[in-house]
Design a protein around this motif. Structure first.
Motif, PDB file in Angstrom:
ATOM      1  N   PHE A   5       0.838  -1.194   0.000  1.00 13.11           N
ATOM      2  CA  PHE A   5       0.000   0.000   0.000  1.00 13.11           C
ATOM      3  C   PHE A   5       0.872   1.242   0.000  1.00 13.11           C
ATOM      4  CE2 PHE A   5      -2.268  -3.315   2.353  1.00 13.11           C
ATOM      5  CZ  PHE A   5      -3.426  -3.405   1.616  1.00 13.11           C
ATOM      6  N   GLU A   6       0.296   2.350  -0.451  1.00 17.03           N
ATOM      7  CA  GLU A   6       0.980   3.637  -0.383  1.00 17.03           C
ATOM      8  C   GLU A   6       0.735   4.254   0.989  1.00 17.03           C
ATOM      9  OE1 GLU A   6       3.047   5.080  -2.623  1.00 17.03           O
ATOM     10  OE2 GLU A   6       2.851   3.151  -3.647  1.00 17.03           O
ATOM     11  N   LEU A   7       1.725   4.978   1.472  1.00 19.70           N
ATOM     12  CA  LEU A   7       1.573   5.693   2.730  1.00 19.70           C
ATOM     13  C   LEU A   7       1.118   7.114   2.435  1.00 19.70           C
ATOM     14  CD1 LEU A   7       4.729   4.497   4.692  1.00 19.70           C
ATOM     15  CD2 LEU A   7       2.483   3.422   4.515  1.00 19.70           C
ATOM     16  N   VAL A   8       0.295   7.687   3.320  1.00 22.14           N
ATOM     17  CA  VAL A   8      -0.281   9.006   3.094  1.00 22.14           C
ATOM     18  C   VAL A   8       0.492  10.091   3.835  1.00 22.14           C
ATOM     19  CG1 VAL A   8      -2.365  10.408   3.364  1.00 22.14           C
ATOM     20  CG2 VAL A   8      -2.556   7.994   2.708  1.00 22.14           C
ATOM     21  N   ALA A   9       0.737   9.887   5.129  1.00 24.15           N
ATOM     22  CA  ALA A   9       1.298  10.960   5.957  1.00 24.15           C
ATOM     23  C   ALA A   9       2.789  10.799   6.244  1.00 24.15           C
ATOM     24  CB  ALA A   9       0.530  11.034   7.284  1.00 24.15           C
ATOM     25  N   ILE A  10       3.304   9.608   6.165  1.00 25.44           N
ATOM     26  CA  ILE A  10       4.689   9.354   6.595  1.00 25.44           C
ATOM     27  C   ILE A  10       5.514   8.895   5.399  1.00 25.44           C
ATOM     28  CG2 ILE A  10       6.137   7.992   8.150  1.00 25.44           C
ATOM     29  CD1 ILE A  10       3.687   7.653   9.950  1.00 25.44           C
ATOM     30  N   LYS A  11       6.738   9.379   5.320  1.00 21.28           N
ATOM     31  CA  LYS A  11       7.641   8.938   4.260  1.00 21.28           C
ATOM     32  C   LYS A  11       8.101   7.505   4.571  1.00 21.28           C
ATOM     33  CE  LYS A  11       9.364  13.477   3.027  1.00 21.28           C
ATOM     34  NZ  LYS A  11      10.508  14.373   3.015  1.00 21.28           N
ATOM     35  N   ARG A  12       7.961   6.616   3.613  1.00 24.15           N
ATOM     36  CA  ARG A  12       8.305   5.207   3.780  1.00 24.15           C
ATOM     37  C   ARG A  12       9.773   5.004   4.169  1.00 24.15           C
ATOM     38  NH1 ARG A  12       5.938   0.463   2.591  1.00 24.15           N
ATOM     39  NH2 ARG A  12       4.147   1.408   1.576  1.00 24.15           N
ATOM     40  N   GLU A  13      10.638   5.927   3.716  1.00 28.06           N
ATOM     41  CA  GLU A  13      12.070   5.794   3.987  1.00 28.06           C
ATOM     42  C   GLU A  13      12.370   5.741   5.492  1.00 28.06           C
ATOM     43  OE1 GLU A  13      10.792   8.190   1.800  1.00 28.06           O
ATOM     44  OE2 GLU A  13      11.222   6.882   0.096  1.00 28.06           O
ATOM     45  N   ILE A  14      11.529   6.391   6.283  1.00 31.02           N
ATOM     46  CA  ILE A  14      11.740   6.371   7.738  1.00 31.02           C
ATOM     47  C   ILE A  14      11.703   4.938   8.241  1.00 31.02           C
ATOM     48  CG2 ILE A  14      10.706   7.001   9.973  1.00 31.02           C
ATOM     49  CD1 ILE A  14       9.742   9.609   8.655  1.00 31.02           C
ATOM     50  N   PHE A  15      10.800   4.127   7.677  1.00 33.53           N
ATOM     51  CA  PHE A  15      10.663   2.741   8.112  1.00 33.53           C
ATOM     52  C   PHE A  15      11.682   1.816   7.462  1.00 33.53           C
ATOM     53  CE2 PHE A  15       6.295   4.484   8.448  1.00 33.53           C
ATOM     54  CZ  PHE A  15       6.133   4.346   9.819  1.00 33.53           C
ATOM     55  N   GLU A  16      12.133   2.157   6.263  1.00 28.60           N
ATOM     56  CA  GLU A  16      13.002   1.260   5.506  1.00 28.60           C
ATOM     57  C   GLU A  16      14.486   1.459   5.795  1.00 28.60           C
ATOM     58  OE1 GLU A  16      11.803   1.837   1.448  1.00 28.60           O
ATOM     59  OE2 GLU A  16      10.107   0.464   1.675  1.00 28.60           O
ATOM     60  N   LEU A  34       8.438  10.374  13.272  1.00 22.48           N
ATOM     61  CA  LEU A  34       7.032  10.007  13.051  1.00 22.48           C
ATOM     62  C   LEU A  34       6.101  11.057  13.640  1.00 22.48           C
ATOM     63  CD1 LEU A  34       6.950   6.164  13.724  1.00 22.48           C
ATOM     64  CD2 LEU A  34       7.087   7.367  11.552  1.00 22.48           C
ATOM     65  N   LYS A  35       6.421  11.515  14.848  1.00 25.50           N
ATOM     66  CA  LYS A  35       5.571  12.507  15.500  1.00 25.50           C
ATOM     67  C   LYS A  35       5.550  13.828  14.735  1.00 25.50           C
ATOM     68  CE  LYS A  35       5.833  10.568  20.105  1.00 25.50           C
ATOM     69  NZ  LYS A  35       6.316  10.704  21.467  1.00 25.50           N
ATOM     70  N   SER A  40      -2.756  13.748  10.469  1.00 25.93           N
ATOM     71  CA  SER A  40      -3.420  13.509  11.747  1.00 25.93           C
ATOM     72  C   SER A  40      -2.831  12.271  12.414  1.00 25.93           C
ATOM     73  CB  SER A  40      -4.922  13.301  11.522  1.00 25.93           C
ATOM     74  OG  SER A  40      -5.133  12.087  10.820  1.00 25.93           O
ATOM     75  N   ILE A  41      -3.058  12.153  13.717  1.00 24.84           N
ATOM     76  CA  ILE A  41      -2.586  10.992  14.456  1.00 24.84           C
ATOM     77  C   ILE A  41      -3.205   9.720  13.879  1.00 24.84           C
ATOM     78  CG2 ILE A  41      -4.340  11.257  16.258  1.00 24.84           C
ATOM     79  CD1 ILE A  41      -0.806   9.865  16.810  1.00 24.84           C
ATOM     80  N   GLU A  42      -4.480   9.823  13.436  1.00 25.81           N
ATOM     81  CA  GLU A  42      -5.145   8.654  12.866  1.00 25.81           C
ATOM     82  C   GLU A  42      -4.459   8.212  11.568  1.00 25.81           C
ATOM     83  OE1 GLU A  42      -6.807  11.419  13.849  1.00 25.81           O
ATOM     84  OE2 GLU A  42      -7.928  10.647  15.578  1.00 25.81           O
ATOM     85  N   GLN A  43      -4.118   9.179  10.697  1.00 33.92           N
ATOM     86  CA  GLN A  43      -3.491   8.841   9.422  1.00 33.92           C
ATOM     87  C   GLN A  43      -2.079   8.280   9.647  1.00 33.92           C
ATOM     88  OE1 GLN A  43      -5.159   8.812   6.381  1.00 33.92           O
ATOM     89  NE2 GLN A  43      -3.395   7.511   6.085  1.00 33.92           N
ATOM     90  N   LYS A  44      -1.344   8.881  10.580  1.00 33.69           N
ATOM     91  CA  LYS A  44       0.002   8.363  10.877  1.00 33.69           C
ATOM     92  C   LYS A  44      -0.090   6.969  11.482  1.00 33.69           C
ATOM     93  CE  LYS A  44       1.338  12.292  12.943  1.00 33.69           C
ATOM     94  NZ  LYS A  44       2.199  13.278  13.605  1.00 33.69           N
ATOM     95  N   ALA A  45      -1.124   6.743  12.322  1.00 29.34           N
ATOM     96  CA  ALA A  45      -1.320   5.408  12.913  1.00 29.34           C
ATOM     97  C   ALA A  45      -1.637   4.394  11.820  1.00 29.34           C
ATOM     98  CB  ALA A  45      -2.440   5.456  13.953  1.00 29.34           C
ATOM     99  N   LEU A  46      -2.485   4.774  10.869  1.00 30.27           N
ATOM    100  CA  LEU A  46      -2.820   3.862   9.770  1.00 30.27           C
ATOM    101  C   LEU A  46      -1.609   3.575   8.893  1.00 30.27           C
ATOM    102  CD1 LEU A  46      -6.342   5.258   8.841  1.00 30.27           C
ATOM    103  CD2 LEU A  46      -5.828   3.045   9.901  1.00 30.27           C
TER     104      LEU A  46
END
Length: 163
Positions: A5-16, A34-35, A40-46
Motif C-alpha cells: 500500500f501507499e503511505l499518506v502521511a509518513i515517508k516510507r524511507e523512515i521505516f526502511e 514520526l511525531k 493527523s494521528i489517525e493517518q500516521k497510525a494507519l
C-alpha cells in the motif's frame, strides 16, 4: 520490504532505513520523525499499521523460505553422510583404514573417535542424567486465576492487533 500500500502521511524511507533501528534489538529509534510528520494521528497510525502488516508478511515469507532452505540443507547433509559412510566402508575393505589419501583438492584422513553407545537407559545411574526444569505456563495461569503464586503474577494489558 514489500510495498502493498501507499503511505499518506509518513515517508516510507523512515521505516526502511536500517539505521533507524537498533541493530541488536530491532527497536525503532526515530519516534520523533514520526511525531513530526504531517498528518493527523489517525493517518500516521494507519500508515504505521500498514508498514507493520507489510513487515509481518515479509517476516512470514522469510520464515517460509528458511524452512525450505533448512529442508534442503538437511537433505544435502544426509547425502553427505551417506557418501562418507560409503567411502569409509570401501577404503576399509581396500585395507586403507590408516592411510592418508590426498591431492590438491581434498585430503582424506583417519582419526580415532570415542563415542558413547547407550545399550540400556534403564540401567544408567542417576548421576549421568540431566533434569531440565521447565515452567508449565498453562498450569501456572490456571493456578494464578485461583490464588496467588509466589514468584509469578498475572499481567493484563491491551495488545494492538494489526491485520
Amino acid at each position: 520490504m514489500t510495498r502493498l500500500f501507499e503511505l499518506v502521511a509518513i515517508k516510507r524511507e523512515i521505516f526502511e532505513d536500517e539505521t533507524n533501528y537498533d541493530s541488536e534489538t530491532g527497536e525503532f529509534l526515530c519516534e520523533a520523525d514520526l511525531k513530526s510528520a504531517d498528518g493527523s494521528i489517525e493517518q500516521k497510525a494507519l500508515d504505521t499499521g500498514v508498514v507493520i502488516a507489510e513487515m509481518g508478511a515479509e517476516g512470514k515469507a522469510l520464515r517460509d523460505q528458511a524452512r525450505v532452505l533448512l529442508a534442503r540443507a538437511k537433505s544435502v547433509e544426509s547425502k553427505q553422510e551417506s557418501l562418507k559412510s560409503y567411502l569409509s566402508r570401501n577404503l576399509i575393505e581396500a585395507g586403507m583404514e590408516s592411510e592418508r589419501v590426498q591431492d590438491s583438492r581434498v585430503s582424506l584422513n583417519w582419526r580415532k573417535v570415542t563415542k558413547v553407545q547407550i545399550t540400556n537407559e534403564e540401567l544408567l545411574p542417576p548421576t549421568v542424567w540431566q533434569v531440565k526444569r521447565v515452567v508449565d505456563k498453562t498450569q501456572l495461569l490456571k493456578d494464578l486465576k485461583l490464588e496467588a503464586v509466589p514468584g509469578a503474577e498475572l499481567d493484563t494489558y491491551q495488545s494492538l492487533s494489526v491485520k
